[in-house]
Scaffold this active site. Structure first.
Site, PDB file in Angstrom:
ATOM      1  N   MET A  27      41.100  70.394  67.588  1.00 40.96           N
ATOM      2  CA  MET A  27      40.880  70.180  69.020  1.00 40.96           C
ATOM      3  C   MET A  27      41.210  71.475  69.765  1.00 40.96           C
ATOM      4  SD  MET A  27      41.722  66.245  69.814  1.00 40.96           S
ATOM      5  CE  MET A  27      43.486  66.338  69.944  1.00 40.96           C
ATOM      6  N   HIS A  34      46.802  75.498  62.122  1.00 49.84           N
ATOM      7  CA  HIS A  34      45.337  75.485  61.956  1.00 49.84           C
ATOM      8  C   HIS A  34      44.900  76.653  61.067  1.00 49.84           C
ATOM      9  CE1 HIS A  34      45.608  73.554  66.104  1.00 49.84           C
ATOM     10  NE2 HIS A  34      44.994  72.645  65.387  1.00 49.84           N
ATOM     11  N   ASP A 147      50.123  65.156  60.621  1.00 43.57           N
ATOM     12  CA  ASP A 147      49.539  63.903  61.110  1.00 43.57           C
ATOM     13  C   ASP A 147      49.323  63.004  59.896  1.00 43.57           C
ATOM     14  OD1 ASP A 147      49.204  64.464  63.970  1.00 43.57           O
ATOM     15  OD2 ASP A 147      47.924  66.067  63.263  1.00 43.57           O
ATOM     16  N   SER A 183      49.832  71.959  68.890  1.00 42.50           N
ATOM     17  CA  SER A 183      49.277  72.506  70.136  1.00 42.50           C
ATOM     18  C   SER A 183      50.103  72.040  71.327  1.00 42.50           C
ATOM     19  CB  SER A 183      47.825  72.065  70.302  1.00 42.50           C
ATOM     20  OG  SER A 183      47.086  72.464  69.172  1.00 42.50           O
TER      21      SER A 183
HETATM   22  O1  PAF Z   1      44.156  66.306  64.238  1.00 39.74           O
HETATM   23  C1  PAF Z   1      43.357  66.604  65.140  1.00 39.74           C
HETATM   24  O2  PAF Z   1      43.383  67.703  65.702  1.00 39.74           O
HETATM   25  C2  PAF Z   1      42.339  65.577  65.592  1.00 39.74           C
HETATM   26  O3  PAF Z   1      42.849  64.294  65.509  1.00 39.74           O
HETATM   27  C3  PAF Z   1      40.996  65.688  64.822  1.00 39.74           C
HETATM   28  C4  PAF Z   1      41.176  65.412  63.341  1.00 39.74           C
HETATM   29  C5  PAF Z   1      40.416  67.082  65.021  1.00 39.74           C
HETATM   30  C6  PAF Z   1      40.014  64.659  65.367  1.00 39.74           C
HETATM   31  O4  PAF Z   1      39.762  64.842  66.721  1.00 39.74           O
END
Ligand code: PAF
Length: 273
Positions: A27, A34, A147, A183
């Site tokens: 996102m 990331h 997550d 983030s």
């Molecule tokens: O983990 C995230 O950043 C979001 O939940 C994802 C997997 C990009 C889906 O919008």
């Protein structure tokens, strides 16, 4: 690096790849967490696609959808320097239609913990991830263990909908003090950043207690709660790797999860035991 903004462009361009494709959905507001996913994708696939899409359907009313950190220029630079092949940055109208089938996450594992605090959040996550996987058709798709519940539900969706993608879980990346990168950490002021360290500290102490032989979940929860005080704890829980709550920690098959508010910011963290 190709920057694609429409689904048509992506579908057409994807057809030119006959090799392995790694996919990292994000996102935006990219951080080292990331970047570690992107590096894994680059290392293990011939082509790498990254998406940046702040998915409205996974935010509840009153959450930070409108104010979600937006760093598009820096994100493009990061992807370019990393060597990403395709950056997909669609608008909402490219992804969603006025009337479309809804995905419902499984009741049992998506309405506990994160799903209890954020009902229907995982419906939105699965909806968008399914669309993104269908668009990018990746060989491998990369998701962070931070997550953990999202990761489990995505693995479950890929398995039960027979999707032809390998989901690759990636380790949590922490700053030098132990704070799990997110983030949303950008919302924290200096005092809150210090408070936020209690999450990783509580998990570290929990794992030390477990290594000493303290396997009872209730004991671990009480210990963690003492460390986290006076933060507002949304949940502390131990689950097995299939997200069933457990009364006793099972070595190599457990995850301990915590969610708290630090000021106005909601933070989650976990440890895989
Ligand atoms: O983990 C995230 O950043 C979001 O939940 C994802 C997997 C990009 C889906 O919008």
């Amino acid at each position: 690096m190709k920057i694609l903004k429409t689904t048509k462009e992506l579908i057409d361009y994807r057809k030119s790849f006959t090799c392995s494709v790694g996919f990292v959905p994000t996102m935006g507001a990219l951080h080292h967490g990331h970047i570690s996913l992107i590096k894994e994708a680059l290392k293990n696939n011939e082509k790498t696609i990254v998406s940046i899409f702040v998915n409205p359907t996974q935010f509840l009313a009153g959450e930070d959808f409108e104010s979600y950190p937006n760093r598009y220029e820096a994100d493009v630079k990061i992807c370019e320097l990393a060597g990403v092949d395709v950056l997909f940055m669609p608008t909402k109208d490219e992804i969603y239609f006025k009337d479309e089938p809804n995905i419902l996450a499984p009741m049992k594992q998506s309405y506990i913990l994160e799903g209890y605090q954020r009902p229907k959040h995982f419906d939105g996550v699965l909806q968008v991830v399914l669309k993104l996987l269908n668009l990018t058709k990746p060989t491998n798709a990369y998701f962070g263990k931070k997550d953990a519940q999202q990761l489990f539900l995505i693995q479950n969706m890929v398995k039960t909908l027979f999707l032809d993608t390998n989901i690759v879980p990636c380790e949590i990346v922490r700053d030098e003090y132990g704070l799990a990168l997110s983030s949303r950490n950008t919302y924290l002021d200096d005092k809150e950043k210090k408070e936020a360290l209690k999450l990783s500290k509580s998990l570290k102490i929990a794992s030390q207690e477990i290594m000493r032989g303290e396997l009872e979940t209730e004991y671990i929860k009480v210990t963690m709660r003492e460390i986290l005080a006076p933060l507002h704890v949304e949940y502390i829980e131990a689950v097995d790797r299939k997200f069933n709550k457990i009364e006793n920690i099972e070595l190599k098959n457990s995850i301990i999860l915590v969610a708290t508010k630090v000021g106005k910011t909601r933070l989650i963290d976990n440890i895989w035991i």
